[in-house]
Design a protein around this motif. Structure first.
Motif, PDB file in Angstrom:
ATOM      1  N   PHE A 102       0.836  -1.201   0.000  1.00  0.00           N
ATOM      2  CA  PHE A 102       0.000   0.000   0.000  1.00  0.00           C
ATOM      3  C   PHE A 102       0.873   1.253   0.000  1.00  0.00           C
ATOM      4  N   HIS A 103       1.952   1.219   0.756  1.00  0.00           N
ATOM      5  CA  HIS A 103       2.881   2.358   0.765  1.00  0.00           C
ATOM      6  C   HIS A 103       3.510   2.540  -0.614  1.00  0.00           C
ATOM      7  N   ALA A 104       3.854   1.423  -1.263  1.00  0.00           N
ATOM      8  CA  ALA A 104       4.413   1.501  -2.614  1.00  0.00           C
ATOM      9  C   ALA A 104       3.381   2.049  -3.587  1.00  0.00           C
ATOM     10  N   LYS A 105       2.121   1.645  -3.431  1.00  0.00           N
ATOM     11  CA  LYS A 105       1.057   2.161  -4.292  1.00  0.00           C
ATOM     12  C   LYS A 105       0.909   3.668  -4.092  1.00  0.00           C
ATOM     13  N   LEU A 106       0.922   4.113  -2.854  1.00  0.00           N
ATOM     14  CA  LEU A 106       0.807   5.553  -2.585  1.00  0.00           C
ATOM     15  C   LEU A 106       1.981   6.319  -3.204  1.00  0.00           C
ATOM     16  N   ALA A 107       3.167   5.721  -3.169  1.00  0.00           N
ATOM     17  CA  ALA A 107       4.329   6.370  -3.785  1.00  0.00           C
ATOM     18  C   ALA A 107       4.143   6.485  -5.297  1.00  0.00           C
ATOM     19  N   LEU A 108       3.599   5.447  -5.927  1.00  0.00           N
ATOM     20  CA  LEU A 108       3.347   5.508  -7.370  1.00  0.00           C
ATOM     21  C   LEU A 108       2.269   6.542  -7.704  1.00  0.00           C
ATOM     22  N   VAL A 109       1.253   6.616  -6.880  1.00  0.00           N
ATOM     23  CA  VAL A 109       0.203   7.618  -7.103  1.00  0.00           C
ATOM     24  C   VAL A 109       0.784   9.028  -6.945  1.00  0.00           C
ATOM     25  N   ALA A 153       3.845   9.876  -7.498  1.00  0.00           N
ATOM     26  CA  ALA A 153       4.660  10.106  -8.695  1.00  0.00           C
ATOM     27  C   ALA A 153       3.780  10.468  -9.890  1.00  0.00           C
ATOM     28  N   LEU A 154       2.626   9.837  -9.999  1.00  0.00           N
ATOM     29  CA  LEU A 154       1.700  10.159 -11.091  1.00  0.00           C
ATOM     30  C   LEU A 154       1.121  11.562 -10.954  1.00  0.00           C
ATOM     31  N   VAL A 155       0.851  11.979  -9.735  1.00  0.00           N
ATOM     32  CA  VAL A 155       0.366  13.349  -9.523  1.00  0.00           C
ATOM     33  C   VAL A 155       1.446  14.342  -9.940  1.00  0.00           C
ATOM     34  N   ILE A 156       2.690  14.062  -9.573  1.00  0.00           N
ATOM     35  CA  ILE A 156       3.807  14.926  -9.990  1.00  0.00           C
ATOM     36  C   ILE A 156       3.910  14.925 -11.514  1.00  0.00           C
ATOM     37  N   TYR A 157       3.773  13.775 -12.143  1.00  0.00           N
ATOM     38  CA  TYR A 157       3.800  13.662 -13.605  1.00  0.00           C
ATOM     39  C   TYR A 157       2.684  14.513 -14.218  1.00  0.00           C
ATOM     40  N   HIS A 158       1.504  14.414 -13.641  1.00  0.00           N
ATOM     41  CA  HIS A 158       0.344  15.177 -14.118  1.00  0.00           C
ATOM     42  C   HIS A 158       0.614  16.686 -14.040  1.00  0.00           C
ATOM     43  N   VAL A 159       1.117  17.138 -12.913  1.00  0.00           N
ATOM     44  CA  VAL A 159       1.424  18.561 -12.732  1.00  0.00           C
ATOM     45  C   VAL A 159       2.524  18.990 -13.703  1.00  0.00           C
ATOM     46  N   TYR A 160       3.511  18.127 -13.895  1.00  0.00           N
ATOM     47  CA  TYR A 160       4.585  18.431 -14.839  1.00  0.00           C
ATOM     48  C   TYR A 160       4.035  18.570 -16.263  1.00  0.00           C
ATOM     49  N   GLU A 197       5.965   7.136 -22.068  1.00  0.00           N
ATOM     50  CA  GLU A 197       5.904   5.748 -21.588  1.00  0.00           C
ATOM     51  C   GLU A 197       5.861   5.633 -20.065  1.00  0.00           C
ATOM     52  N   LEU A 198       6.225   6.670 -19.353  1.00  0.00           N
ATOM     53  CA  LEU A 198       6.329   6.579 -17.893  1.00  0.00           C
ATOM     54  C   LEU A 198       5.027   6.166 -17.199  1.00  0.00           C
ATOM     55  N   PRO A 199       3.869   6.710 -17.578  1.00  0.00           N
ATOM     56  CA  PRO A 199       2.648   6.284 -16.884  1.00  0.00           C
ATOM     57  C   PRO A 199       2.309   4.806 -17.091  1.00  0.00           C
ATOM     58  N   VAL A 200       2.786   4.222 -18.182  1.00  0.00           N
ATOM     59  CA  VAL A 200       2.538   2.796 -18.414  1.00  0.00           C
ATOM     60  C   VAL A 200       3.169   1.972 -17.291  1.00  0.00           C
ATOM     61  N   PHE A 201       4.404   2.321 -16.942  1.00  0.00           N
ATOM     62  CA  PHE A 201       5.083   1.602 -15.857  1.00  0.00           C
ATOM     63  C   PHE A 201       4.369   1.807 -14.521  1.00  0.00           C
ATOM     64  N   ALA A 202       3.878   3.014 -14.297  1.00  0.00           N
ATOM     65  CA  ALA A 202       3.136   3.288 -13.062  1.00  0.00           C
ATOM     66  C   ALA A 202       1.848   2.478 -13.009  1.00  0.00           C
ATOM     67  N   LEU A 203       1.165   2.368 -14.143  1.00  0.00           N
ATOM     68  CA  LEU A 203      -0.069   1.576 -14.183  1.00  0.00           C
ATOM     69  C   LEU A 203       0.223   0.103 -13.899  1.00  0.00           C
ATOM     70  N   PHE A 204       1.234  -0.439 -14.561  1.00  0.00           N
ATOM     71  CA  PHE A 204       1.610  -1.840 -14.313  1.00  0.00           C
ATOM     72  C   PHE A 204       1.920  -2.048 -12.834  1.00  0.00           C
ATOM     73  N   GLY A 205       2.751  -1.177 -12.286  1.00  0.00           N
ATOM     74  CA  GLY A 205       3.136  -1.313 -10.890  1.00  0.00           C
ATOM     75  C   GLY A 205       1.952  -1.215  -9.946  1.00  0.00           C
ATOM     76  N   THR A 206       1.099  -0.249 -10.175  1.00  0.00           N
ATOM     77  CA  THR A 206      -0.060  -0.055  -9.303  1.00  0.00           C
ATOM     78  C   THR A 206      -0.998  -1.245  -9.345  1.00  0.00           C
ATOM     79  N   VAL A 207      -1.318  -1.710 -10.542  1.00  0.00           N
ATOM     80  CA  VAL A 207      -2.241  -2.853 -10.654  1.00  0.00           C
ATOM     81  C   VAL A 207      -1.641  -4.100 -10.025  1.00  0.00           C
ATOM     82  N   ILE A 208      -0.363  -4.340 -10.265  1.00  0.00           N
ATOM     83  CA  ILE A 208       0.276  -5.513  -9.658  1.00  0.00           C
ATOM     84  C   ILE A 208       0.277  -5.400  -8.142  1.00  0.00           C
TER      85      ILE A 208
END
Length: 139
Positions: free
Chosen positions: A80-87, A89-96, A121-132
């Motif tokens: 769950f902590h890893a998922k929150l870290a990925l989320v 990172a995605l928020v930072i990506y979104h703002v960027y 391609e970066l969000p693809v890795f985040a999606l894979f990681g989050t779903v897994i």
């Protein structure tokens, strides 16, 4: 709780669909020289960003709501902590992405389409990681 989970997944899918397409527009924007096309792409980017930002916020709200049903459990789970870290990172990506739009609009973006192809391609890795993490719950 199932309704909250359903809406969390729906908003996440909506957010990701936009976060996958927006950098693709950046690839095109960085590779064209025609001013009219650049202006059209800039308009598309800005509208898409405004459209997907509420989906990001709703994804987070419904995700936190879902986690609130069992905070004590989730806070003890490493996945769950890893998922929150990925989320995060995605928020930072979104703002960027929003900053990239502003740079394109001001004519200050000088990155190549190759940079944006990799950036895309970066969000693809985040999606894979989050779903897994959510489905497998490793650790």
């Amino acid at each position: 709780m199932l309704w909250v989970k359903a809406f969390h997944i729906i908003f996440m899918v909506c957010w990701f669909s936009g976060i996958f397409y927006l950098p693709r527009l950046f690839v095109n924007h960085a590779s064209v020289t025609d001013p009219a096309t650049r202006e059209r792409l800039g308009l598309m980017e800005a509208k898409l960003y405004r459209f997907i930002t509420p989906f990001m916020l709703l994804t987070i709200i419904f995700g936190l709501w879902l986690a609130s049903y069992s905070w004590s459990f989730y806070l003890q789970q490493p996945w769950f902590h890893a998922k929150l870290a990925l989320v995060a990172a995605l928020v930072i990506y979104h703002v960027y992405c929003g900053r990239c739009i502003k740079r394109f609009q001001s004519g200050q973006d000088n990155r190549s389409h190759v940079f944006y192809r990799v950036f895309n391609e970066l969000p693809v890795f985040a999606l894979f990681g989050t779903v897994i993490l959510v489905v497998v719950k490793p650790g």
